[in-house]
Design a protein around this motif. Structure first.
Motif, PDB file in Angstrom:
ATOM      1  N   LEU A  93      21.085  15.782 -28.922  1.00 51.68           N
ATOM      2  CA  LEU A  93      20.821  15.568 -30.209  1.00 51.68           C
ATOM      3  C   LEU A  93      18.759  14.760 -29.387  1.00 51.68           C
ATOM      4  N   LEU A  94      19.219  13.441 -28.488  1.00 55.67           N
ATOM      5  CA  LEU A  94      18.529  12.623 -28.219  1.00 55.67           C
ATOM      6  C   LEU A  94      17.236  13.480 -27.516  1.00 55.67           C
ATOM      7  N   ALA A  95      17.300  14.679 -27.257  1.00 52.40           N
ATOM      8  CA  ALA A  95      16.569  15.837 -25.864  1.00 52.40           C
ATOM      9  C   ALA A  95      14.933  15.847 -27.070  1.00 52.40           C
ATOM     10  N   GLY A  96      15.716  16.293 -28.445  1.00 51.95           N
ATOM     11  CA  GLY A  96      15.011  17.290 -29.350  1.00 51.95           C
ATOM     12  C   GLY A  96      14.206  16.234 -30.808  1.00 51.95           C
ATOM     13  N   THR A 106      19.102  18.340 -39.985  1.00 57.26           N
ATOM     14  CA  THR A 106      20.686  18.321 -39.800  1.00 57.26           C
ATOM     15  C   THR A 106      21.506  19.089 -39.164  1.00 57.26           C
ATOM     16  N   THR A 107      22.934  18.936 -39.087  1.00 55.34           N
ATOM     17  CA  THR A 107      23.321  20.004 -37.901  1.00 55.34           C
ATOM     18  C   THR A 107      23.338  22.065 -38.811  1.00 55.34           C
ATOM     19  N   GLY A 108      23.055  21.818 -39.848  1.00 60.85           N
ATOM     20  CA  GLY A 108      23.116  23.158 -40.651  1.00 60.85           C
ATOM     21  C   GLY A 108      21.922  24.336 -40.174  1.00 60.85           C
ATOM     22  N   GLY A 109      20.502  22.987 -40.752  1.00 64.48           N
ATOM     23  CA  GLY A 109      19.587  23.177 -40.490  1.00 64.48           C
ATOM     24  C   GLY A 109      19.050  23.475 -39.103  1.00 64.48           C
ATOM     25  N   ASN A 110      19.905  22.641 -37.962  1.00 65.72           N
ATOM     26  CA  ASN A 110      19.228  22.972 -37.022  1.00 65.72           C
ATOM     27  C   ASN A 110      19.280  24.106 -36.467  1.00 65.72           C
ATOM     28  N   LEU A 111      20.654  24.531 -36.473  1.00 69.59           N
ATOM     29  CA  LEU A 111      21.278  25.639 -35.776  1.00 69.59           C
ATOM     30  C   LEU A 111      20.129  26.876 -36.733  1.00 69.59           C
ATOM     31  N   LEU A 112      19.865  27.044 -37.553  1.00 67.05           N
ATOM     32  CA  LEU A 112      19.283  27.598 -38.404  1.00 67.05           C
ATOM     33  C   LEU A 112      17.273  28.064 -37.606  1.00 67.05           C
ATOM     34  N   GLN A 113      16.793  26.531 -37.369  1.00 67.45           N
ATOM     35  CA  GLN A 113      15.371  26.919 -37.443  1.00 67.45           C
ATOM     36  C   GLN A 113      15.649  27.714 -37.051  1.00 67.45           C
ATOM     37  N   ARG A 114      13.844  28.054 -37.578  1.00 71.79           N
ATOM     38  CA  ARG A 114      13.357  29.402 -36.726  1.00 71.79           C
ATOM     39  C   ARG A 114      11.853  29.169 -35.502  1.00 71.79           C
ATOM     40  N   THR A 115      12.041  30.334 -34.945  1.00 70.33           N
ATOM     41  CA  THR A 115      11.543  30.414 -33.346  1.00 70.33           C
ATOM     42  C   THR A 115       9.593  29.365 -33.093  1.00 70.33           C
ATOM     43  N   ARG A 116       9.315  29.252 -31.666  1.00 71.58           N
ATOM     44  CA  ARG A 116       8.450  28.359 -32.346  1.00 71.58           C
ATOM     45  C   ARG A 116       7.400  29.064 -31.627  1.00 71.58           C
ATOM     46  N   CYS A 155      10.384  42.302 -29.998  1.00 66.42           N
ATOM     47  CA  CYS A 155      10.642  40.409 -30.217  1.00 66.42           C
ATOM     48  C   CYS A 155      10.991  40.256 -29.135  1.00 66.42           C
ATOM     49  N   ILE A 156      10.358  38.988 -28.600  1.00 62.00           N
ATOM     50  CA  ILE A 156      10.231  38.300 -26.820  1.00 62.00           C
ATOM     51  C   ILE A 156      10.518  36.759 -27.167  1.00 62.00           C
ATOM     52  N   ALA A 157      11.126  36.477 -28.603  1.00 57.51           N
ATOM     53  CA  ALA A 157      11.222  34.935 -29.092  1.00 57.51           C
ATOM     54  C   ALA A 157      12.305  34.983 -28.696  1.00 57.51           C
ATOM     55  N   THR A 158      12.367  33.293 -28.200  1.00 59.68           N
ATOM     56  CA  THR A 158      12.942  32.666 -27.783  1.00 59.68           C
ATOM     57  C   THR A 158      13.902  31.779 -29.414  1.00 59.68           C
ATOM     58  N   HIS A 159      15.433  30.745 -28.871  1.00 61.33           N
ATOM     59  CA  HIS A 159      15.578  30.337 -30.569  1.00 61.33           C
ATOM     60  C   HIS A 159      15.219  28.575 -29.725  1.00 61.33           C
ATOM     61  N   PRO A 160      14.383  27.780 -30.586  1.00 68.62           N
ATOM     62  CA  PRO A 160      14.674  26.928 -30.066  1.00 68.62           C
ATOM     63  C   PRO A 160      15.032  25.463 -30.336  1.00 68.62           C
ATOM     64  N   SER A 161      16.976  25.728 -30.344  1.00 65.73           N
ATOM     65  CA  SER A 161      17.250  24.374 -31.260  1.00 65.73           C
ATOM     66  C   SER A 161      17.876  23.987 -28.875  1.00 65.73           C
ATOM     67  N   ASP A 162      18.129  22.803 -29.360  1.00 62.05           N
ATOM     68  CA  ASP A 162      18.556  21.975 -28.871  1.00 62.05           C
ATOM     69  C   ASP A 162      20.218  21.965 -28.619  1.00 62.05           C
ATOM     70  N   MET A 163      20.307  21.772 -29.965  1.00 59.78           N
ATOM     71  CA  MET A 163      21.689  21.674 -30.215  1.00 59.78           C
ATOM     72  C   MET A 163      22.425  22.532 -29.465  1.00 59.78           C
ATOM     73  N   ALA A 164      21.965  23.967 -30.318  1.00 59.19           N
ATOM     74  CA  ALA A 164      23.046  24.827 -30.411  1.00 59.19           C
ATOM     75  C   ALA A 164      23.528  25.051 -29.029  1.00 59.19           C
ATOM     76  N   VAL A 165      22.064  24.680 -27.754  1.00 54.45           N
ATOM     77  CA  VAL A 165      22.584  25.622 -26.888  1.00 54.45           C
ATOM     78  C   VAL A 165      23.722  24.582 -26.091  1.00 54.45           C
ATOM     79  N   VAL A 166      24.304  23.606 -26.472  1.00 53.67           N
ATOM     80  CA  VAL A 166      25.512  22.826 -26.370  1.00 53.67           C
ATOM     81  C   VAL A 166      26.623  23.337 -27.335  1.00 53.67           C
ATOM     82  N   MET A 167      26.541  23.178 -27.832  1.00 56.81           N
ATOM     83  CA  MET A 167      27.205  24.035 -29.091  1.00 56.81           C
ATOM     84  C   MET A 167      28.289  25.056 -28.176  1.00 56.81           C
TER      85      MET A 167
END
Ligand SMILES: Cc1cc2nc3c(=O)[nH]c(=O)nc-3n(C[C@H](O)[C@H](O)[C@H](O)COP(=O)(O)OP(=O)(O)OC[C@H]3O[C@@H](n4cnc5c(N)ncnc54)[C@H](O)[C@@H]3O)c2cc1C
Ligand code: SF4
Length: 325
Positions: A93-96, A106-116, A155-167
């Motif tokens: 979280l602190l790396a994001g 928020t926790t929910g919004g972080n999971l659902l943020q769109r690709t960069r 599509c070759i996009a990535t998911h950008p969330s740091d939190m989701a990786v740890v989850m």
């Protein structure tokens, strides 16, 4: 920004009902409002969910944590139970983002943020995720941030969330409330979808589904770490990241769990890689074989081939950190 209606939901049931009628939820707004300003997303109705009672962090009966969907990233990273039992989550979280963003996100919004993906944000460019069937400008374009695993010709996009990786490394469950008032829990490994030929469908949520919480299982013994490699020291998304959790008993690796960010459409996990490590005595040769196995099916683009050696080196560093001393 195109005009939109705005209302506040008083209960999760009301939010879910309005969502099922086509409204879009707004939580911290740190991703959604940017996308609306650029007209990448043009919802005609927003439902503000900030007044719902989803902001708490509670211990579960089996010793885990239930994190409300509206818990802010800063508060989650600062929670004593998270810092003590799931330090890898606080690290991620602190790396994001930045302090200001983490105070809103928020926790929910972080999971659902769109690709960069740069082209997703540029409405002058074709993008199958933004406009299905229009094509993918990233293919053959600038691909520094793009996927090396699980991508498709669409599509070759990535998911950008740091939190989701740890989850994902922690085997979290996503708690979802439907418009029909049913509550279900979905393992985070089943929550996201790979792009296939429908990159616009990113997860298993149905219209009106509201994320109400993320549930962590009871903490595990052992060591944990999150390592993020990015173009700048802060305020940048991961080129690659590694969340690692394992124990060392009698010189052997026990119960390894690893998830990888910046490399796929979803936080990436590889069961064969973990099985190669599980129960094995520590050795440099083992680490070489396991990391080589992990990247064996990588399919990089010209512009992100560097991610393959970068991921291997980052993972080696994490393995050393978790097993030495
Ligand atoms: C400059 C910048 C740098 C950033 N750097 C990083 C970074 O390094 N690492 C990182 O991980 N993130 C980073 N972020 C992203 C940031 O973490 C996300 O924008 C944030 O977590 C999204 O949360 P939010 O509450 O603001 O979501 P919102 O913007 O409110 O919503 C995002 C999406 O989730 C939906 N939604 C929100 N809550 C719910 C719910 N409970 N149920 C169902 N749907 C819901 C919304 O409808 C919307 O589609 C950065 C953002 C910016 C602007
Ligand atoms: S990689 Fe995905 S998000 Fe990016 S342009 Fe292609 S289809 Fe759009």
């Amino acid at each position: 920004m195109t005009p939109f209606d705005y209302s506040r939901a008083a209960t999760p049931a009301e939010a879910a009902r309005l969502g099922s009628e086509g409204a879009t939820f707004i939580a911290g707004g740190t991703n959604l409002l940017d996308l609306m300003k650029l007209e990448v997303m043009t919802p005609d109705r927003l439902v503000d969910i900030n007044r719902l009672d989803l902001g708490g962090i509670e211990e579960t009966q089996d010793g885990g944590l239930r994190i409300g969907a509206l818990v802010r990233n800063s508060d989650l990273a600062a929670d004593r139970r998270v810092r003590d039992a799931y330090p890898v989550l606080a690290e991620a979280l602190l790396a994001g983002a930045s302090g200001q963003l983490r105070n809103k996100a928020t926790t929910g919004g972080n999971l659902l943020q769109r690709t960069r993906c740069y082209y997703f944000y540029d409405t002058a460019m074709p993008c199958n995720k933004r406009e299905p069937g229009s094509g993918c400008q990233a293919l053959g374009g600038v691909t520094r941030l793009h996927a090396i695993f699980g991508a498709s010709e669409h599509c070759i996009a990535t998911h950008p969330s740091d939190m989701a990786v740890v989850m994902r490394a922690l085997d979290a469950m996503v708690e979802i409330r439907s418009a029909g008032d049913e509550v279900r829990q979905v393992p985070i490994g089943d929550f996201y979808r790979l792009p296939g030929d429908t990159p616009q469908i990113e997860n298993v949520l149905e219209p009106g589904d509201l994320i109400t919480a993320v549930v962590l299982p009871s903490p595990r013994a052992g060591r944990q770490t999150y390592r993020k490699v990015r173009d700048r020291a802060s305020y940048a998304f991961a080129l690659v990241s590694v969340a690692g959790v394992l124990d060392v008993e009698d010189g052997r690796i026990m119960r390894p769990a690893f998830a990888f960010g910046g490399v796929a459409h979803m936080p990436w996990r590889n069961a064969e890689f973990e099985a190669m490590l599980d129960g094995q005595p520590l050795s440099s040769d083992l680490f070489d074989r396991a990391t080589a196995h992990l990247v064996a099916d990588a399919k990089p683009q010209d512009g992100n081939a560097f991610k393959v050696p970068l991921l291997k080196r980052t993972l080696r560093a994490v393995l050393r950190e978790l097993t030495e001393g």
